[in-house]
Design a protein around this motif. Structure first.
Motif: not given
Ligand code: ATP
Ligand code: MG
Length: 437
Positions: A362-384
């Motif tokens: 998890a910590r490694e993923l957190l440092q990935n440059r796409r983490f923020r966008a991917a996480y935002d996208f995950l939240l939208l999928r859940e919201e949907a």
């Protein structure tokens, strides 16, 4: 031609940029006509702040160029002059004239014919004309008002003022003919209806189903340019509704259109992405088309990935090749540049890694440059309403743990200032706090 004197409209010179006023006054001093035109006049009349000021003149591009140091003639389909005034660029366009042998009342300035394809598509449009001729070549009546900064009058040749008052988006002339000349005007009708919150005039709307198929002739690169204007201007969600209502989305994203109309979760995801883009723009944050494209194409990509998994592909491989195939298919209609399609596919592929919820990684993923966008996208999928195993909450909580607060975070595509972005400050990562060493 109707002339509306200064006491019968609300435009004040105070709201016009210095650069635009200077350009017009210099053109007038050289015995040319010069008017503010198009979106600027429209937005000033609506009490808004135009984002740019376009000028129409009877001077030819060469004459304009000769008058202004630091000006450039650009464009092929329409030749226009960019005049640099300090930090501003003012676009100066020579009045356009009639086509197809209709005599122009400005014969001396005609510089060669315009060209049409067999279907009536306008290929080149450099015949010069008068103000009246210029007005009727524009797309919408509310985009064809001219403001004269010398006498403060508005010139209206096409009932533009009346349509401003009845809040109507209305094509100038015969809608079928004007859509045949340039099918992109249908997308512009939808865009301005959404942007201005106007209704679409009845005859204009009625011609859309008859002409929509002509959008297939539009080069994919121009469609992508138009996509940016449709969805990256702060009113994406309303524009999306207009496109759906008038069956135009299918000409930008045929497979998504098909899927969205059958799949309410997919529809909710796209809406959520549009809304979040609009909110970010309103807040002066940067936005990227990659995120919106990720939402638009996700349902078809997911469906294909599922088929590949059923065929025996591993999940990661399935997502990878589904992404590849969906992009290859989409770009035959709309030319998504690689600088957007690559981050988009990374957002998709990241979804699997987030959903695995492997806390050692998890910590490694957190440092990935796409983490923020991917996480935002995950939240939208859940919201949907997508079924993800509810991992969004895990990631929200995980980022807030004290030991993760000072990780170097994360350049998400929704923070990068590529095309369609550049609106103001860089966003600071939400969860990051200043740390003392
Ligand atoms: P915005 O504020 O979104 O830029 P705008 O009205 O300035 O709105 P532009 O796309 O910048 O829109 O175009 C400037 C002007 O050129 C329009 O107001 C319109 O008069 C004319 N125009 C633009 N595209 C077309 C077209 N496809 N056909 C006819 N006229 C057009
Ligand atoms: Mg404009």
């Amino acid at each position: 031609m109707k002339v509306i004197p200064r006491d019968q409209h609300c435009i004040s010179r105070k709201n016009i940029s210095d650069g635009a006023l200077k350009v017009m006054s210099r053109l007038r001093q050289a015995d040319h006509e010069a008017y503010l035109v198009g979106g600027a006049v429209r937005d000033l009349l609506l009490g808004g702040h135009p984002k740019d000021f376009d000028i129409a003149t009877d001077a030819t591009p060469e004459e304009v160029h000769a008058l202004f140091r630091g000006s450039r003639i650009i464009g092929r389909r329409f030749r226009i002059v960019h005049v640099r005034m300090g930090r501003e660029i003012i676009e100066v366009t020579t009045f356009r004239g009639h086509h197809d042998g209709e005599p122009s009342t400005r014969a001396s300035k005609v510089k060669g014919p315009s060209h049409r394809s067999e279907q009536g598509l306008l290929l080149r449009d450099n015949v010069f004309g008068t103000l009246e001729e210029d007005a009727v070549r524009r797309d919408l009546t509310v985009n064809a008002l001219y403001y004269d900064a010398a006498n403060f009058a508005v010139y209206d040749h096409v009932h533009g003022m009346q349509d401003m008052e009845r809040r109507s988006v209305c094509i100038i002339g015969d809608p079928d003919e004007r859509f045949r000349e340039d099918p992109v005007r249908m997308l512009r009708v939808a865009r301005f209806a959404a942007k201005l919150e106007f209704d679409i005039d009845e005859d204009t709307a009625a011609a859309i189903p008859r002409c929509a198929h002509l959008l297939r002739e539009i080069p994919s690169a121009r469609l992508f340019d138009e996509f940016l204007k449709l969805f990256m201007s702060g009113y994406a969600e309303r524009t999306f509704d207009e496109l759906l209502e008038h069956n135009l989305l299918a000409y930008l994203f045929p497979d998504s259109d098909y899927e969205l109309r059958r799949n309410s979760v997919a529809m909710a995801l796209v809406r959520a992405a549009m809304r979040s883009t609009d909110i970010r723009i309103q807040a002066g944050k940067t936005v990227t088309p990659a995120f919106l494209l990720a939402a638009l194409l996700w349902p078809v990509t997911e469906r294909l990935a599922e088929q590949l998994r059923e065929r025996g592909d591993a999940p990661v491989a399935a997502m990878h090749s589904a992404g590849q195939q969906i992009v290859a298919g989409a770009v035959t209609t709309i030319a998504i540049p690689r600088r957007f399609s690559l981050p988009m596919r990374e957002i998709w592929e990241f979804q699997l890694r987030l959903q695995r919820g492997d806390s050692r990684k998890a910590r490694e993923l957190l440092q990935n440059r796409r983490f923020r966008a991917a996480y935002d996208f995950l939240l939208l999928r859940e919201e949907a309403g997508e079924e993800t195993g509810d991992v969004g909450g895990f990631w929200t909580e995980f980022q807030e743990r004290p030991e993760n607060q000072n990780l170097p975070m994360i350049d998400s595509p929704s923070d990068s200032a590529e095309d369609g972005g550049g609106r103001g400050r860089r966003r600071r990562p939400r969860k990051r706090r200043p740390t003392s060493p």
